[in-house]
Write a protein that holds these residues in place. Sequence first.
Motif, short mmCIF file in Angstrom:
data_model
loop_
_atom_site.label_atom_id
_atom_site.label_comp_id
_atom_site.label_asym_id
_atom_site.label_seq_id
_atom_site.Cartn_x
_atom_site.Cartn_y
_atom_site.Cartn_z
N ASP A 157 23.58 -3.21 12.47
CA ASP A 157 24.90 -3.79 12.20
C ASP A 157 26.05 -2.82 12.51
N VAL A 158 25.72 -1.58 12.81
CA VAL A 158 26.75 -0.58 13.09
C VAL A 158 27.23 -0.71 14.54
N ALA A 218 33.56 3.24 19.28
CA ALA A 218 32.96 4.41 18.62
C ALA A 218 33.61 4.66 17.26
N ALA A 219 34.91 4.52 17.18
CA ALA A 219 35.62 4.74 15.92
C ALA A 219 35.21 3.72 14.87
N ILE A 236 32.02 1.88 10.11
CA ILE A 236 30.99 0.99 9.55
C ILE A 236 29.84 1.81 8.98
N ALA A 237 29.40 2.86 9.71
CA ALA A 237 28.31 3.71 9.22
C ALA A 237 28.70 4.41 7.93
N SER A 238 29.94 4.86 7.84
CA SER A 238 30.42 5.53 6.62
C SER A 238 30.44 4.55 5.44
N LEU A 294 15.76 4.16 11.98
CA LEU A 294 16.98 4.33 12.75
C LEU A 294 17.47 2.97 13.28
N ARG A 295 16.57 2.24 13.92
CA ARG A 295 16.95 0.93 14.47
C ARG A 295 17.44 -0.01 13.36
N SER A 296 16.72 0.00 12.24
CA SER A 296 17.08 -0.87 11.13
C SER A 296 18.45 -0.51 10.55
N ALA A 297 18.71 0.77 10.41
CA ALA A 297 19.97 1.21 9.80
C ALA A 297 21.17 0.93 10.70
N LEU A 298 20.97 0.98 12.00
CA LEU A 298 22.11 0.89 12.91
C LEU A 298 22.32 -0.49 13.53
#
Length: 158
Positions: A126-127, A137-138, A143-145, A120-124
């Motif tokens: 840069d988000v 938030a938008a 970015i996540a998408s 989770l930490r790794s994936a987020l």
Amino acid sequence: MSTMRRSRVLRSLRSIAFAVLALLLAAPAQAEDRQRVGLMAQSAWSAFQCSVLAEKSKNMAQQKRLFEFGYAQGLKFIAALEAGTMRREELAGAAPASMLLLLEGPTADFALGRIFEAALRSALEDVFASAASYESAALQESIASQEFRKRNCNLIGR
């Protein structure tokens, strides 16, 4: 050389040849096992990361599917290690280092919880923020998408 002695020498040579053949056949099997177990670890790690990206981009169907796939692969990975057919040291380079470091705990579920948190930490990382400022938030969702598509997350576990 006596017949009896020759017979013993032939039996010894056959035993040595059999042992060498067994070793030669076992090496590819071990390499295949290493790849198979390493792939389980990679699949679990990637699925957990993609699950987080799917959740952040509000794609809950993908989030659920990817989390369940990652969880199942993670359980198989831990079971393979617990079976004793493969040691962690043998998986260096085949499995994500983060997973190998986080396998401690009283149960497989506990270890998978630690692994999920690291994914989770790794994936987020840069988000949430870039250039030392937090994103809206938008923008985080966008970015996540984008990251979900870039990583081909929709292909994992299919």
